[in-house]
Design an enzyme around this catalytic site. Structure first.
Site, PDB file in Angstrom:
ATOM      1  N   THR A 208      60.674  30.546  48.041  1.00  0.00           N
ATOM      2  CA  THR A 208      61.646  31.543  47.572  1.00  0.00           C
ATOM      3  C   THR A 208      61.358  32.874  48.241  1.00  0.00           C
ATOM      4  O   THR A 208      60.198  33.278  48.333  1.00  0.00           O
ATOM      5  CB  THR A 208      61.502  31.722  46.042  1.00  0.00           C
ATOM      6  OG1 THR A 208      61.745  30.463  45.428  1.00  0.00           O
ATOM      7  CG2 THR A 208      62.476  32.765  45.522  1.00  0.00           C
TER       8      THR A 208
ATOM      9  N   ARG B 225      69.997  21.232  38.717  1.00  0.00           N
ATOM     10  CA  ARG B 225      68.648  21.742  38.440  1.00  0.00           C
ATOM     11  C   ARG B 225      68.575  23.233  38.803  1.00  0.00           C
ATOM     12  O   ARG B 225      69.002  23.651  39.865  1.00  0.00           O
ATOM     13  CB  ARG B 225      67.630  20.942  39.249  1.00  0.00           C
ATOM     14  CG  ARG B 225      66.160  21.361  39.055  1.00  0.00           C
ATOM     15  CD  ARG B 225      65.684  22.256  40.165  1.00  0.00           C
ATOM     16  NE  ARG B 225      64.250  22.556  40.065  1.00  0.00           N
ATOM     17  CZ  ARG B 225      63.669  23.550  40.716  1.00  0.00           C
ATOM     18  NH1 ARG B 225      64.359  24.331  41.526  1.00  0.00           N
ATOM     19  NH2 ARG B 225      62.394  23.776  40.565  1.00  0.00           N
ATOM     20  N   VAL B 226      68.028  24.028  37.909  1.00  0.00           N
ATOM     21  CA  VAL B 226      67.779  25.441  38.198  1.00  0.00           C
ATOM     22  C   VAL B 226      66.303  25.700  37.960  1.00  0.00           C
ATOM     23  O   VAL B 226      65.760  25.303  36.923  1.00  0.00           O
ATOM     24  CB  VAL B 226      68.640  26.356  37.297  1.00  0.00           C
ATOM     25  CG1 VAL B 226      68.286  27.816  37.529  1.00  0.00           C
ATOM     26  CG2 VAL B 226      70.128  26.141  37.582  1.00  0.00           C
ATOM     27  N   GLY B 227      65.651  26.348  38.930  1.00  0.00           N
ATOM     28  CA  GLY B 227      64.220  26.641  38.805  1.00  0.00           C
ATOM     29  C   GLY B 227      63.982  27.990  38.166  1.00  0.00           C
ATOM     30  O   GLY B 227      64.836  28.550  37.476  1.00  0.00           O
ATOM     31  N   ASP B 228      62.807  28.534  38.432  1.00  0.00           N
ATOM     32  CA  ASP B 228      62.427  29.824  37.819  1.00  0.00           C
ATOM     33  C   ASP B 228      63.160  31.010  38.423  1.00  0.00           C
ATOM     34  O   ASP B 228      63.307  32.052  37.766  1.00  0.00           O
ATOM     35  CB  ASP B 228      60.928  30.053  38.043  1.00  0.00           C
ATOM     36  CG  ASP B 228      60.613  30.156  39.542  1.00  0.00           C
ATOM     37  OD1 ASP B 228      60.851  29.159  40.261  1.00  0.00           O
ATOM     38  OD2 ASP B 228      60.186  31.231  40.002  1.00  0.00           O
TER      39      ASP B 228
ATOM     40  N   THR C  11      57.033  32.745  43.473  1.00  0.00           N
ATOM     41  CA  THR C  11      57.503  31.691  44.362  1.00  0.00           C
ATOM     42  C   THR C  11      56.600  30.478  44.160  1.00  0.00           C
ATOM     43  O   THR C  11      55.439  30.623  43.815  1.00  0.00           O
ATOM     44  CB  THR C  11      57.512  32.147  45.842  1.00  0.00           C
ATOM     45  OG1 THR C  11      57.841  31.037  46.678  1.00  0.00           O
ATOM     46  CG2 THR C  11      56.185  32.720  46.291  1.00  0.00           C
ATOM     47  N   GLY C  12      57.193  29.305  44.335  1.00  0.00           N
ATOM     48  CA  GLY C  12      56.435  28.086  44.087  1.00  0.00           C
ATOM     49  C   GLY C  12      57.265  27.152  43.225  1.00  0.00           C
ATOM     50  O   GLY C  12      58.492  27.276  43.166  1.00  0.00           O
TER      51      GLY C  12
ATOM     52  N   GLY D  74      59.133  25.904  40.345  1.00  0.00           N
ATOM     53  CA  GLY D  74      59.729  26.597  39.209  1.00  0.00           C
ATOM     54  C   GLY D  74      59.352  26.010  37.869  1.00  0.00           C
ATOM     55  O   GLY D  74      59.196  26.741  36.883  1.00  0.00           O
TER      56      GLY D  74
END
Ligand code: GLY
Length: 306
Positions: free
Chosen positions: A149, A177-180, A200-201, A203
């Site tokens: 990210t 799907r939604v990450g952090d 970043t990484g 989520g």
């Protein structure tokens, strides 16, 4: 007063330079941040953000972005948006409203269309070839593969801090799907009275620790940006390792209200910093026990970024 910019990964080097040039000319933290991130979103060489981003399992490129203004604590975010040029620009515009600040999927796309944001098919021949080659092997992929990210933290001459992020999320993610990244407090947080942070990484790990807000709370409690960043990351890593046996890759950048930076990571992690007294500089951070250490990179070509 002074200005500063902190950003994730080598891919943000040029964007950091652009943001720094703008801040030096008196731009606001928000404008400089959007210019910096947009530079990454527009570059098809970078495979995890914007144009040429990593496709989901169905071959489509769904993007996430988030923005926060540390003066007002207003935020805007989009999740799983397809067919538009700049998630960060759309996210920032959503921060102007009292309600409906976080839009996803078709709702986000309808908003972007209605408000005249530039449409773009973010698939490229390179991203589609990668999807074709890997689409039947999702179960063999390490979830982090090629997934980075872009995060920017900016502080302007007036003392305003902003945080922003943009990503295509995990390669071969499930559609929807939604990450952090667009989740306030997990992917990003900014409070001009305290400081800002962005992550970043993976989520699914970052959200378990509401990582960016945790780092800002550590700064509020009196820790330096460096202590706050490494505590937030490495305490979450330790908690997840103890409970689940492992913790996937997580990294975080933090900046205090005076523009001093910090970094926490459990991998080898490049980041970039610039200020009114420092040219944009690429650093490499890595874990050292419960600390994160970093040093400036002298041979920039030695740091790989695809
Ligand atoms: N950190 C971005 C994501 O997991 O989608």
């Amino acid at each position: 007063m002074s200005w500063s910019v902190l950003s994730t990964w080598k891919m943000s080097l040029e964007g950091c330079r652009i943001a720094a040039q703008q801040l030096a000319k008196g731009a606001t933290a928000a404008d400089a941040l959007v210019a910096g991130i947009e530079n990454v979103e527009d570059n098809p060489k970078f495979c995890s953000v914007g144009f040429g981003g990593l496709p989901a399992r169905d071959g489509h490129v769904y993007l996430d972005g988030g923005f926060m203004d540390g003066d007002t604590l207003r935020f805007g975010a989009v999740g799983s948006i397809e067919g538009f040029r700049s998630p960060i620009r759309i996210a920032r515009s959503l921060s102007a409203y009292k309600f409906n600040n976080f839009l996803v999927g078709q709702g986000a796309e309808a908003y972007a269309k209605a408000h005249g944001f530039e449409a773009r098919d973010n698939r490229t021949s390179k991203s589609q070839a990668r999807w074709e080659a890997e689409k039947d092997h999702a179960q063999d992929l390490v979830s982090y593969d090629g997934h980075d990210t872009v995060c920017f933290l900016t502080r302007d001459d007036a003392g305003t801090s902003c945080a922003g992020v943009s990503t295509s999320g995990l390669f071969l993610k499930e559609p929807g799907r939604v990450g952090d990244s667009p989740v306030i407090g997990s992917g990003f947080y900014a409070d001009s009275e305290i400081g800002s942070a962005a992550a970043t990484g993976v989520g699914e790990e970052i959200m378990k620790g509401a990582l960016s807000h945790t780092a800002v709370l550590y700064m509020k409690a009196g820790f330096t940006a460096q202590q706050a960043a490494e505590r937030a990351v490495l305490e979450l890593d330790a908690a997840l390792t103890r409970r689940n046996g492992s913790c996937n890759a997580i990294s975080l950048i933090a900046m205090d209200r005076d523009g001093k930076f910090g970094v926490g990571t459990n991998i080898v992690f490049p980041f970039v910093y610039a200020s009114d007294t420092q040219e944009p500089t690429l650093y490499l951070a890595q874990r050292d026990g419960m600390r994160t250490v970093y040093e400036a990179v002298t041979d920039i070509d030695s740091v790989v970024q695809d």
